[in-house]
Design a protein around this motif. Structure first.
Motif, PDB file in Angstrom:
ATOM      1  N   ASP A   1       9.628  -8.302  -0.537  1.00  0.00           N
ATOM      2  CA  ASP A   1       8.780  -7.781   0.535  1.00  0.00           C
ATOM      3  C   ASP A   1       9.560  -7.564   1.828  1.00  0.00           C
ATOM      4  O   ASP A   1       9.387  -6.559   2.513  1.00  0.00           O
ATOM      5  CB  ASP A   1       7.614  -8.739   0.793  1.00  0.00           C
TER       6      ASP A   1
ATOM      7  N   ASP B   1      11.749  -4.519   1.597  1.00  0.00           N
ATOM      8  CA  ASP B   1      10.927  -3.307   1.593  1.00  0.00           C
ATOM      9  C   ASP B   1      10.420  -2.974   2.996  1.00  0.00           C
ATOM     10  O   ASP B   1      10.446  -1.819   3.415  1.00  0.00           O
ATOM     11  CB  ASP B   1       9.730  -3.474   0.642  1.00  0.00           C
TER      12      ASP B   1
ATOM     13  N   ALA C   1       6.986   1.196  -0.004  1.00  0.00           N
ATOM     14  CA  ALA C   1       5.607   0.701   0.113  1.00  0.00           C
ATOM     15  C   ALA C   1       5.025   0.316  -1.248  1.00  0.00           C
ATOM     16  O   ALA C   1       4.099  -0.483  -1.315  1.00  0.00           O
ATOM     17  CB  ALA C   1       4.726   1.758   0.780  1.00  0.00           C
ATOM     18  N   LYS C   2       5.585   0.874  -2.308  1.00  0.00           N
ATOM     19  CA  LYS C   2       4.998   0.683  -3.647  1.00  0.00           C
ATOM     20  C   LYS C   2       4.796  -0.773  -4.035  1.00  0.00           C
ATOM     21  O   LYS C   2       3.800  -1.132  -4.628  1.00  0.00           O
ATOM     22  CB  LYS C   2       5.875   1.358  -4.703  1.00  0.00           C
TER      23      LYS C   2
ATOM     24  N   LEU D   1       4.448  -3.370  -2.021  1.00  0.00           N
ATOM     25  CA  LEU D   1       3.745  -4.222  -1.050  1.00  0.00           C
ATOM     26  C   LEU D   1       2.289  -4.445  -1.447  1.00  0.00           C
ATOM     27  O   LEU D   1       1.700  -3.612  -2.130  1.00  0.00           O
ATOM     28  CB  LEU D   1       3.816  -3.584   0.340  1.00  0.00           C
TER      29      LEU D   1
ATOM     30  N   SER E   1      -0.258  -1.607  -0.779  1.00  0.00           N
ATOM     31  CA  SER E   1       0.357  -0.310  -0.999  1.00  0.00           C
ATOM     32  C   SER E   1      -0.630   0.859  -1.118  1.00  0.00           C
ATOM     33  O   SER E   1      -0.341   1.936  -0.604  1.00  0.00           O
ATOM     34  CB  SER E   1       1.296  -0.357  -2.203  1.00  0.00           C
TER      35      SER E   1
ATOM     36  N   LEU F   1       0.239   4.078   0.949  1.00  0.00           N
ATOM     37  CA  LEU F   1       0.675   5.262   0.199  1.00  0.00           C
ATOM     38  C   LEU F   1      -0.216   6.475   0.464  1.00  0.00           C
ATOM     39  O   LEU F   1       0.255   7.605   0.530  1.00  0.00           O
ATOM     40  CB  LEU F   1       0.715   4.953  -1.300  1.00  0.00           C
TER      41      LEU F   1
END
Lengths: 323, 486
Positions: A165, A168, A259-260, A262, A265, A269
């Motif tokens: 995380d 990211d 973001a995928k 998290l 997301s 997204l």
């Protein structure tokens, strides 16, 4: 990681990118302006506009008028001070670096030792060398060194930081900031100097802007290999050529990829996809200057929204400071 | 091997002080031979170069401490002297055995105070000294943490007397700090003096974070089969020891939480993580216990977690050090520690105390009042070197003020003879001069006992000064336990 740390790691990414981008911008435009190209219609104050400020107001604080030709040297000095060394300026490299350090300090437990050390070196370098604006002779060296040290941090992150995380969010912050900066540069330095009715867009100035973004060579590659016809220009390239790491498209792709993983997301997204959609809607070469301007305004608004979603979606309560 | 080549004459040993590196005849002590040889070979200029290199390394590594100065907080670079302090490993073996003995006894003492109070009933320690102490926390009565251990992390301050014998100056059982600097000092020294580490007789110190994690994990109420969620609890980034809090969290790979990152629900403590609530098993608190829960202790605390003590009492979370441990960290109780060791362990103390006069006692008080110019007077419950009177260096006005303070509240003061603290050669303005120092080792007790290899050596940088606290202009040295046992 703590819910509270989201904000700090995200800002760590943003400030690091801001530092790098500002140093690049100062260098590229200094070259352009010192050369005094005949076709340059803008002067030093434009750099303040790029940072989202009202240049006239900032310069008034220094007792200067943006258009006064007799004050050119002082204006250069004031703009450089405001962009690099002033501790009162919210956009200076020095301020960004202090913010960078503050955020790093708050989440040190998430950062690998090597990264922490590179951040310290960057901070002590900036706090030592950006106390006053550098002379023209020293400016290039100084800005290049700051950029280089930012790259050292990023290189360290790339090779030693856990993929999770924190990584990211850091990557997301960097690329959102970069998209923000690129669109602001385009907005202020290209579009505002064009006539609204002008359809044929001139190319002359873009080389220096591409220089600021480290993209001259890849632009030439793009022209030679990808461009559809003679109308393809730097604006299309900077907005939508996703192979170039400083294009807005590339940034949004990275944001989406980061973001995928998290927890929130889907909502993040959704916002990123809206932004990506803006860029893929139509051939950008067909847009008039006015339409392009509108597009960039929409992108900027989308970036602001995305930033708020990111922090709002994850931060459960405002950060409290305890003494 | 002497230091003559460097000092341009004899190293100016203090009369009546033990020097850590240099014997009375001017020659280097055995563990310091390699250092003396280095100094002899490379000379002053090289030592100064290494000190600069060392300072740069500290800045790059971001090793700092925070000073409170007139409402603002300033990060200062951590001061580390280029000359290490050496101790032979055979001596350290004996010393660490004594430190473990002391902590074991102190934990039996605390557990007794909150449970049967056997030692008070037997009259070994006067009951009123304990029960009237602000550090005796009634909400902890009847509680017995895992292994009966309350103070899991202890920082014991050691000094040497004129003969070079280690004595305990004080036990820090609340939130002892400094271990991060012990670890970072070593990292810095290895970068700056790689050649001195090459012969590998210097015993490493870097297992401390792993030992700390293991000790904390051994306290987990959910037992060893559930991976424990451990957090370091900090008052926040403006605390003077924040560097250490974040450093230890980073080194152990655990979260660094502030009070608002934790909450109490369903008789458990939860961490507010990015991925939802996570049950917390062990809290390594770096907040004074009276601030830890406004429902149990100070209602005005903004640093606490409401309801934490109730969860702790139910046995659903471990807190290190356990609230209430501070009762044994009192300079008046200190005077009784040798008796406490004999009482619980039926052993003689392996390390002695410094002779201590209790102002509570009328006879001892009158002695103290009559000899203020010779004694060091300390408040019973301060740390950081604050509120201390060093008799021989005090003014008449300071002594009068102290005399009045003692008469007002005798329980709150103790006095000790002014010690001739040991010295070590320290780089001062390009030359080596003796400076006084102490040593703070760190002792851990959970399922097992552990003592750090050496500890943090703190040095008074001002000539003649005995004050080693970094908040008051003290510096530090890397502490080398040199293997002399083959």
């Amino acid at each position: 990681m703590l819910a509270r740390s989201v904000e700090n790691i995200f800002w760590l990414g943003r400030y690091l990118e801001r530092l790098d981008d500002t140093a690049r911008l100062v260098n590229a435009t200094s070259h352009l302006l010192i050369d005094s190209h005949k076709d340059t219609e803008f002067g030093w104050p434009v750099l303040l506009d790029v940072m989202g400020l009202d240049s006239a107001q900032v310069l008034a604080g220094y007792g200067l008028q943006p258009q006064n030709p007799a004050q050119l040297a002082q204006i250069e000095q004031a703009v450089m001070s405001y962009l690099t060394s002033s501790s009162d300026s919210p956009v200076s490299i020095r301020t960004a670096c202090s913010q960078l350090k503050y955020n790093a300090r708050t989440i040190r437990q998430l950062l690998p030792r090597d990264m922490w050390e590179e951040l310290n070196k960057l901070d002590s370098f900036v706090q030592q060398h950006c106390l006053k604006p550098a002379s023209r002779q020293q400016r290039y060296q100084l800005m290049t060194e700051i950029s280089r040290r930012c790259q050292m941090v990023i290189g360290t992150v790339d090779s030693v930081m856990l993929r999770g995380d924190a990584f990211d969010l850091f990557t997301l912050g960097r690329h959102l900031e970069r998209a923000d900066m690129v669109t602001r540069i385009m907005d202020v330095m290209v579009l505002q100097t064009l006539q609204p009715t002008q359809l044929k867009r001139p190319r002359f100035r873009w080389i220096s802007i591409l220089n600021a973004l480290g993209g001259v060579e890849s632009y030439h590659y793009y022209l030679a290999n990808n461009a559809t016809g003679a109308d393809a220009d730097a604006i299309d390239y900077l907005l939508s050529y996703a192979d170039f790491p400083r294009s807005v498209s590339y940034c949004f792709n990275r944001v989406a990829a980061s973001a995928k993983g998290l927890p929130d997301s889907p909502v993040i997204l959704q916002h990123v996809h809206q932004l990506q959609h803006l860029l893929s809607r139509q051939p950008l070469t067909d847009l008039s200057t006015v339409q392009l301007h509108e597009l960039i305004d929409q992108i900027q608004a989308g970036i602001i929204n995305l930033h708020q979603v990111l922090l709002g979606a994850n931060v459960t309560e405002p950060q409290q400071l305890t003494a | 091997m002497s230091l003559e080549n460097f000092t341009g004459g004899r190293y100016p040993l203090h009369a009546n002080c033990f020097d850590e590196l240099v014997a009375a005849d001017g020659n280097a002590r055995a563990p310091a031979t390699a250092i003396a040889r280095f100094i002899d070979k490379h000379g002053a200029a090289e030592l100064c170069t290494r000190q600069l290199q060392l300072n740069q390394t500290i800045s790059d590594m971001g090793v700092c401490f925070t000073l409170y100065a007139e409402g603002s907080n300033i990060d200062r670079a951590w001061p580390l002297d280029v000359i290490p302090r050496t101790i032979p490993s055979s001596e350290w073996q004996r010393t660490s055995a004594g430190l473990k003995q002391r902590l074991t006894a102190l934990n039996l003492f605390i557990d007794d105070l909150y449970n049967g109070q056997r030692i008070l009933k037997d009259g070994v320690v006067p009951a009123e000294l304990v029960l009237d102490s602000k550090n005796y926390l009634a909400p902890c009565q009847g509680m017995s943490p895992r292994y009966g251990v309350w103070a899991n992390i202890c920082g014991t301050d050691l000094v040497r007397d004129e003969q070079g014998t280690f004595l305990v100056l004080e036990d820090n059982l609340r939130v002892p700090s400094g271990v991060s600097y012990m670890l970072e000092n070593r990292t810095v020294m290895k970068r700056v003096f790689p050649e001195l580490f090459a012969d590998s007789t210097i015993v490493p110190v870097d297992d401390y974070p792993a030992q700390l994690w293991q000790m904390l994990a051994s306290l987990s109420p959910r037992g060893e089969h559930v991976p424990p969620c451990i957090v370091v609890l900090t008052p926040g980034i403006y605390n003077s020891a924040y560097f250490e809090h974040s450093y230890l969290a980073q080194q152990m790979g655990v979260e660094l939480a502030e009070n608002h990152d934790l909450l109490v629900e369903d008789d458990k403590v939860w961490l507010k993580s990015l991925r939802g609530k996570r049950q917390v098993d062990v809290i390594y608190r770096r907040i004074d216990d009276i601030f830890i829960d406004p429902l149990a202790f100070r209602a005005d605390s903004v640093l606490g977690i409401p309801g934490l003590i109730a969860v702790w009492r139910k046995g659903n979370v471990a807190i290190a050090n356990a609230p209430g441990s501070g009762v044994a960290d009192d300079k008046v109780i200190y005077a009784f520690v040798p008796k406490i060791i004999e009482y619980y362990l039926s052993e003689r103390p392996l390390i002695q105390n410094v002779e201590t006069f209790l102002c509570q006692d009328p006879l001892e008080r009158s002695y103290v009042l009559a000899n203020l110019d010779k004694l060091v007077v300390k408040p019973a419950n301060e740390s950081g070197g604050y509120g201390i009177l060093i008799g021989p260096r005090s003014t008449q006005a300071e002594r009068t003020q102290m005399a009045n303070a003692i008469k007002d509240n005798p329980r709150n003061f103790i006095a000790q003879p002014t010690l001739n603290l040991s010295t070590a050669p320290t780089l001062c303005d390009g030359t080596l001069e003796p400076r006084h120092l102490d040593l703070r080792p760190f002792i851990l007790q959970g399922a097992e006992l552990y003592c750090s290899t050496g500890g943090l050596s703190r040095v008074a940088l001002t000539k003649g000064s005995l004050v080693v606290n970094s908040s008051q202009g003290g510096g530090s040295k890397d502490t080398w336990i040199i293997n002399d046992e083959g």
